[in-house]
Write a protein that holds these residues in place. Structure first.
Motif, PDB file in Angstrom:
ATOM      1  N   LEU A 238     -27.804  -9.492  31.296  1.00 48.35           N
ATOM      2  CA  LEU A 238     -26.687  -9.706  32.205  1.00 48.35           C
ATOM      3  C   LEU A 238     -25.384  -9.890  31.425  1.00 48.35           C
ATOM      4  O   LEU A 238     -24.363  -9.260  31.722  1.00 48.35           O
ATOM      5  CB  LEU A 238     -26.952 -10.928  33.083  1.00 48.35           C
ATOM      6  CG  LEU A 238     -25.842 -11.330  34.059  1.00 48.35           C
ATOM      7  CD1 LEU A 238     -25.611 -10.226  35.083  1.00 48.35           C
ATOM      8  CD2 LEU A 238     -26.190 -12.642  34.744  1.00 48.35           C
ATOM      9  N   LEU A 239     -25.447 -10.739  30.410  1.00 49.59           N
ATOM     10  CA  LEU A 239     -24.263 -10.943  29.583  1.00 49.59           C
ATOM     11  C   LEU A 239     -23.909  -9.676  28.814  1.00 49.59           C
ATOM     12  O   LEU A 239     -22.727  -9.376  28.602  1.00 49.59           O
ATOM     13  CB  LEU A 239     -24.508 -12.100  28.613  1.00 49.59           C
ATOM     14  CG  LEU A 239     -24.610 -13.490  29.251  1.00 49.59           C
ATOM     15  CD1 LEU A 239     -24.932 -14.539  28.203  1.00 49.59           C
ATOM     16  CD2 LEU A 239     -23.322 -13.854  29.972  1.00 49.59           C
ATOM     17  N   GLY A 240     -24.947  -8.933  28.385  1.00 55.90           N
ATOM     18  CA  GLY A 240     -24.685  -7.681  27.692  1.00 55.90           C
ATOM     19  C   GLY A 240     -23.977  -6.678  28.588  1.00 55.90           C
ATOM     20  O   GLY A 240     -23.044  -5.981  28.156  1.00 55.90           O
ATOM     21  N   ALA A 241     -24.414  -6.601  29.851  1.00 55.00           N
ATOM     22  CA  ALA A 241     -23.757  -5.699  30.798  1.00 55.00           C
ATOM     23  C   ALA A 241     -22.315  -6.121  31.044  1.00 55.00           C
ATOM     24  O   ALA A 241     -21.398  -5.280  31.083  1.00 55.00           O
ATOM     25  CB  ALA A 241     -24.536  -5.677  32.110  1.00 55.00           C
ATOM     26  N   LEU A 242     -22.098  -7.412  31.219  1.00 52.78           N
ATOM     27  CA  LEU A 242     -20.740  -7.903  31.420  1.00 52.78           C
ATOM     28  C   LEU A 242     -19.889  -7.664  30.175  1.00 52.78           C
ATOM     29  O   LEU A 242     -18.715  -7.278  30.275  1.00 52.78           O
ATOM     30  CB  LEU A 242     -20.764  -9.396  31.759  1.00 52.78           C
ATOM     31  CG  LEU A 242     -21.286  -9.768  33.143  1.00 52.78           C
ATOM     32  CD1 LEU A 242     -21.435 -11.277  33.270  1.00 52.78           C
ATOM     33  CD2 LEU A 242     -20.365  -9.229  34.229  1.00 52.78           C
ATOM     34  N   TYR A 243     -20.505  -7.880  29.005  1.00 59.11           N
ATOM     35  CA  TYR A 243     -19.767  -7.713  27.752  1.00 59.11           C
ATOM     36  C   TYR A 243     -19.335  -6.259  27.577  1.00 59.11           C
ATOM     37  O   TYR A 243     -18.201  -5.973  27.160  1.00 59.11           O
ATOM     38  CB  TYR A 243     -20.643  -8.147  26.575  1.00 59.11           C
ATOM     39  CG  TYR A 243     -19.879  -8.341  25.286  1.00 59.11           C
ATOM     40  CD1 TYR A 243     -19.458  -9.606  24.907  1.00 59.11           C
ATOM     41  CD2 TYR A 243     -19.576  -7.277  24.451  1.00 59.11           C
ATOM     42  CE1 TYR A 243     -18.746  -9.804  23.739  1.00 59.11           C
ATOM     43  CE2 TYR A 243     -18.869  -7.452  23.285  1.00 59.11           C
ATOM     44  CZ  TYR A 243     -18.455  -8.718  22.929  1.00 59.11           C
ATOM     45  OH  TYR A 243     -17.739  -8.897  21.780  1.00 59.11           O
ATOM     46  N   SER A 244     -20.250  -5.337  27.889  1.00 58.26           N
ATOM     47  CA  SER A 244     -19.954  -3.926  27.666  1.00 58.26           C
ATOM     48  C   SER A 244     -19.024  -3.342  28.727  1.00 58.26           C
ATOM     49  O   SER A 244     -18.403  -2.294  28.491  1.00 58.26           O
ATOM     50  CB  SER A 244     -21.254  -3.120  27.637  1.00 58.26           C
ATOM     51  OG  SER A 244     -21.924  -3.193  28.880  1.00 58.26           O
ATOM     52  N   GLN A 245     -18.914  -3.990  29.878  1.00 58.60           N
ATOM     53  CA  GLN A 245     -18.106  -3.442  30.963  1.00 58.60           C
ATOM     54  C   GLN A 245     -16.868  -4.279  31.295  1.00 58.60           C
ATOM     55  O   GLN A 245     -16.033  -3.831  32.082  1.00 58.60           O
ATOM     56  CB  GLN A 245     -18.966  -3.312  32.234  1.00 58.60           C
ATOM     57  CG  GLN A 245     -20.203  -2.461  32.080  1.00 58.60           C
ATOM     58  CD  GLN A 245     -19.892  -1.009  31.756  1.00 58.60           C
ATOM     59  OE1 GLN A 245     -18.813  -0.513  32.053  1.00 58.60           O
ATOM     60  NE2 GLN A 245     -20.840  -0.315  31.150  1.00 58.60           N
ATOM     61  N   PHE A 246     -16.761  -5.479  30.715  1.00 61.51           N
ATOM     62  CA  PHE A 246     -15.655  -6.358  31.086  1.00 61.51           C
ATOM     63  C   PHE A 246     -14.309  -5.761  30.689  1.00 61.51           C
ATOM     64  O   PHE A 246     -13.296  -5.996  31.368  1.00 61.51           O
ATOM     65  CB  PHE A 246     -15.826  -7.736  30.444  1.00 61.51           C
ATOM     66  CG  PHE A 246     -14.918  -8.778  31.028  1.00 61.51           C
ATOM     67  CD1 PHE A 246     -15.234  -9.402  32.222  1.00 61.51           C
ATOM     68  CD2 PHE A 246     -13.729  -9.127  30.398  1.00 61.51           C
ATOM     69  CE1 PHE A 246     -14.391 -10.349  32.774  1.00 61.51           C
ATOM     70  CE2 PHE A 246     -12.880 -10.081  30.935  1.00 61.51           C
ATOM     71  CZ  PHE A 246     -13.211 -10.693  32.131  1.00 61.51           C
ATOM     72  N   ASP A 247     -14.275  -4.978  29.606  1.00 66.40           N
ATOM     73  CA  ASP A 247     -13.011  -4.359  29.201  1.00 66.40           C
ATOM     74  C   ASP A 247     -12.482  -3.441  30.296  1.00 66.40           C
ATOM     75  O   ASP A 247     -11.287  -3.429  30.597  1.00 66.40           O
ATOM     76  CB  ASP A 247     -13.195  -3.595  27.887  1.00 66.40           C
ATOM     77  CG  ASP A 247     -14.384  -2.638  27.916  1.00 66.40           C
ATOM     78  OD1 ASP A 247     -15.200  -2.715  28.841  1.00 66.40           O
ATOM     79  OD2 ASP A 247     -14.503  -1.814  26.985  1.00 66.40           O
ATOM     80  N   LYS A 248     -13.386  -2.689  30.929  1.00 66.41           N
ATOM     81  CA  LYS A 248     -12.954  -1.780  32.005  1.00 66.41           C
ATOM     82  C   LYS A 248     -12.570  -2.570  33.259  1.00 66.41           C
ATOM     83  O   LYS A 248     -11.660  -2.162  34.002  1.00 66.41           O
ATOM     84  CB  LYS A 248     -14.053  -0.773  32.296  1.00 66.41           C
ATOM     85  CG  LYS A 248     -14.413   0.080  31.073  1.00 66.41           C
ATOM     86  CD  LYS A 248     -15.573   0.986  31.339  1.00 66.41           C
ATOM     87  CE  LYS A 248     -16.017   1.705  30.080  1.00 66.41           C
ATOM     88  NZ  LYS A 248     -16.566   0.799  29.052  1.00 66.41           N
ATOM     89  N   LEU A 249     -13.265  -3.689  33.504  1.00 67.44           N
ATOM     90  CA  LEU A 249     -12.875  -4.543  34.626  1.00 67.44           C
ATOM     91  C   LEU A 249     -11.450  -5.068  34.442  1.00 67.44           C
ATOM     92  O   LEU A 249     -10.675  -5.136  35.400  1.00 67.44           O
ATOM     93  CB  LEU A 249     -13.854  -5.710  34.761  1.00 67.44           C
ATOM     94  CG  LEU A 249     -15.191  -5.429  35.430  1.00 67.44           C
ATOM     95  CD1 LEU A 249     -16.099  -6.647  35.335  1.00 67.44           C
ATOM     96  CD2 LEU A 249     -14.989  -5.043  36.897  1.00 67.44           C
ATOM     97  N   VAL A 250     -11.129  -5.446  33.209  1.00 69.18           N
ATOM     98  CA  VAL A 250      -9.783  -5.943  32.928  1.00 69.18           C
ATOM     99  C   VAL A 250      -8.754  -4.843  33.153  1.00 69.18           C
ATOM    100  O   VAL A 250      -7.683  -5.079  33.736  1.00 69.18           O
ATOM    101  CB  VAL A 250      -9.710  -6.467  31.475  1.00 69.18           C
ATOM    102  CG1 VAL A 250      -8.262  -6.761  31.086  1.00 69.18           C
ATOM    103  CG2 VAL A 250     -10.539  -7.731  31.323  1.00 69.18           C
ATOM    104  N   ILE A 251      -9.059  -3.620  32.712  1.00 64.85           N
ATOM    105  CA  ILE A 251      -8.125  -2.513  32.905  1.00 64.85           C
ATOM    106  C   ILE A 251      -7.947  -2.225  34.395  1.00 64.85           C
ATOM    107  O   ILE A 251      -6.833  -1.992  34.877  1.00 64.85           O
ATOM    108  CB  ILE A 251      -8.619  -1.250  32.174  1.00 64.85           C
ATOM    109  CG1 ILE A 251      -8.643  -1.498  30.662  1.00 64.85           C
ATOM    110  CG2 ILE A 251      -7.708  -0.059  32.479  1.00 64.85           C
ATOM    111  CD1 ILE A 251      -9.232  -0.361  29.864  1.00 64.85           C
ATOM    112  N   LEU A 252      -9.056  -2.232  35.148  1.00 67.07           N
ATOM    113  CA  LEU A 252      -8.980  -1.977  36.583  1.00 67.07           C
ATOM    114  C   LEU A 252      -8.117  -3.013  37.302  1.00 67.07           C
ATOM    115  O   LEU A 252      -7.423  -2.691  38.274  1.00 67.07           O
ATOM    116  CB  LEU A 252     -10.390  -1.963  37.185  1.00 67.07           C
ATOM    117  CG  LEU A 252     -11.232  -0.708  36.931  1.00 67.07           C
ATOM    118  CD1 LEU A 252     -12.680  -0.946  37.314  1.00 67.07           C
ATOM    119  CD2 LEU A 252     -10.664   0.484  37.709  1.00 67.07           C
TER     120      LEU A 252
END
Length: 446
Positions: A238-252
């Motif tokens: 779960l943390l790995g998924a958030l870690y790998s995708q959080f950058d795109k969430l921030v951009i969005l």
């Protein structure tokens, strides 16, 4: 002829080095296909359109990572540890994902108009349908890939990883050839090709995927160890998924579709340096699970050191070539993100090395150590991204990810020293690695 024979033996062998060689080759092909896909989409839709397409395809990947419940990793672990009961493990894994897909799809259907509030309404509508269709497909891909890994069927595992982007690329070129630049048709084509690849993989693994009828008490007994181990690794994943995708969430949430278009290109281009390390991490875990602790640490440690050394030697000269190619292939507008590209290159090899080391914890049944590492690193990275992005834009995101990768590696090494009494000097350098590498090269030349 001698070199061709050596390559043929390396490709057909079943040992750890041979499997890593084949998986590395597949990773390279996947990287080439993904890069070509980025080029095609960038040329088809431009920077802003590329960002809108990335916003559409982003959500299924994120949501599937959030609701996997550790089952793929648990399936590998339990199938490798158990003498019997494999059919029940597989059946329980697939059946559990059915209601999960329905619930996740419903949440996405009602949530996406709000999550993509800054995008045009038709983009949110396309993302809705694509997400609902793709979440069960991605969950099935994860389980099929785990089953193939656990059974040593790396031809199927590598095939799934290669055929999905390859079919997507072929479909995009077809749409471009007929002059159809609709984002909706591109999303529909992505979903259709993924379904076809999943169907092929399940047919290839038909002997191992036997659902039959519910096995009653036997299935319940199999489900207990499956979900017990899955609950341990779920936090990590779960943390790995958030870690790998959080950058795109921030951009969005903080930047624009143009920024997302720029970022997806430079991020994908920087992943070329993770080809070998990703292959090692994916192969080592199922291969070493069940071995003695000393052998696990020795095997994973050598893989970490050699991969980090080789990739560091490659990254400095070639990333400048990568910038040149970025301008030629994608277009001048994408050079705007060249600094972020440099930072992401170093983040890639450091982060890849830390994941190789972390695979030893899962193999020894200690995923809690990885969870602790991920929690600390994610907290630091999230703070950095939120702090740096408004000021430095894409460069702030890349810098935050690089610092987070360094933190993950440091925490992993510290955990190995404290918990397993592994000397840091021996984990970072061992002169016998060069002898091992020379011997493997000699074997391939014979």
């Amino acid at each position: 002829m001698t070199q061709l024979a050596a390559i043929r033996r390396a490709w057909r062998g079943n040992g750890l080095a041979h499997t890593i060689f084949r998986t590395s080759a597949t990773n390279f092909l996947v990287m080439v296909v993904v890069t070509l896909t980025s080029i095609v989409t960038a040329r088809m839709y431009g920077v802003e359109g590329k960002g809108e397409l990335s916003a559409i395809v982003f959500w299924p990947t994120l949501l599937a990572g959030l609701v996997g419940f550790g089952l793929p990793t648990s399936l590998i672990y339990n199938l490798k540890q158990s003498v019997g009961g494999g059919e029940a493990f597989v059946r329980a894994s697939f059946l559990f994902q059915a209601p999960v897909s329905v619930i996740t799809g419903a949440v996405a259907w009602f949530g996406l108009p709000y999550w993509l509030g800054g995008y045009p309404a038709h983009i949110a509508a396309i993302a809705r349908g694509y997400t609902v269709a793709m979440v069960p497909v991605l969950l099935a891909i994860n389980l099929v890939s785990a089953l193939a890994q656990s059974k040593g069927r790396f031809a199927v595992y590598n095939g799934v990883r290669l055929f999905v982007p390859l079919c997507n690329l072929a479909g995009l070129i077809g749409l471009w050839a007929v002059g159809n630049l609709s984002l909706g048709y591109s999303a529909l084509m992505f979903a259709a090709t993924s379904v076809l690849v999943v169907a092929w993989a399940m047919v290839s693994l038909a002997d191992d995927i036997r659902f039959g009828r519910f096995g009653g008490i036997r299935d319940l007994k199999a489900a207990w160890p499956l979900f017990a181990y899955g609950s341990k690794v779920f936090g990590v994943e779960l943390l790995g998924a958030l870690y790998s995708q959080f950058d795109k969430l921030v951009i969005l949430s903080m930047l624009t579709a143009r920024d997302l278009g720029l970022y997806t290109v430079v991020f994908a281009l920087s992943r070329v340096y993770n080809v070998v390390q990703t292959a090692i991490a994916n192969v080592v875990f199922p291969k070493v699970t069940g071995m003695a602790q000393e052998r696990i640490l020795a095997t994973v440690g050598r893989a970490f050191r050699l991969s980090l050394l080789l990739m560091t030697a490659v990254v400095v000269p070639t990333m400048f070539i990568g910038r040149f190619l970025m301008g030629v292939l994608f277009g001048e507008p994408f050079l705007e993100a060249s600094t972020a590209f440099y930072l992401l290159c170093f983040e890639c090899i450091i982060g890849g090395g830390s994941w190789i080391l972390a695979s030893s914890f899962n193999a020894m049944g200690r995923p809690g150590l990885v969870l602790l590492r991920q929690t600390i690193a994610l907290a630091i990275t999230v703070v950095l991204l939120i702090w740096l992005t408004p000021v430095y834009g894409l460069n702030g995101i890349a810098a935050g990810l690089l610092i987070g990768a360094v933190v993950r590696l440091a925490l992993t090494l510290a955990s190995m020293k404290i918990v397993f009494r592994v000397p840091l000097r021996g984990m970072l350098f061992d002169r016998n690695d060069f002898r091992y590498l020379a011997e493997r090269l000699k074997e391939k030349k014979r």
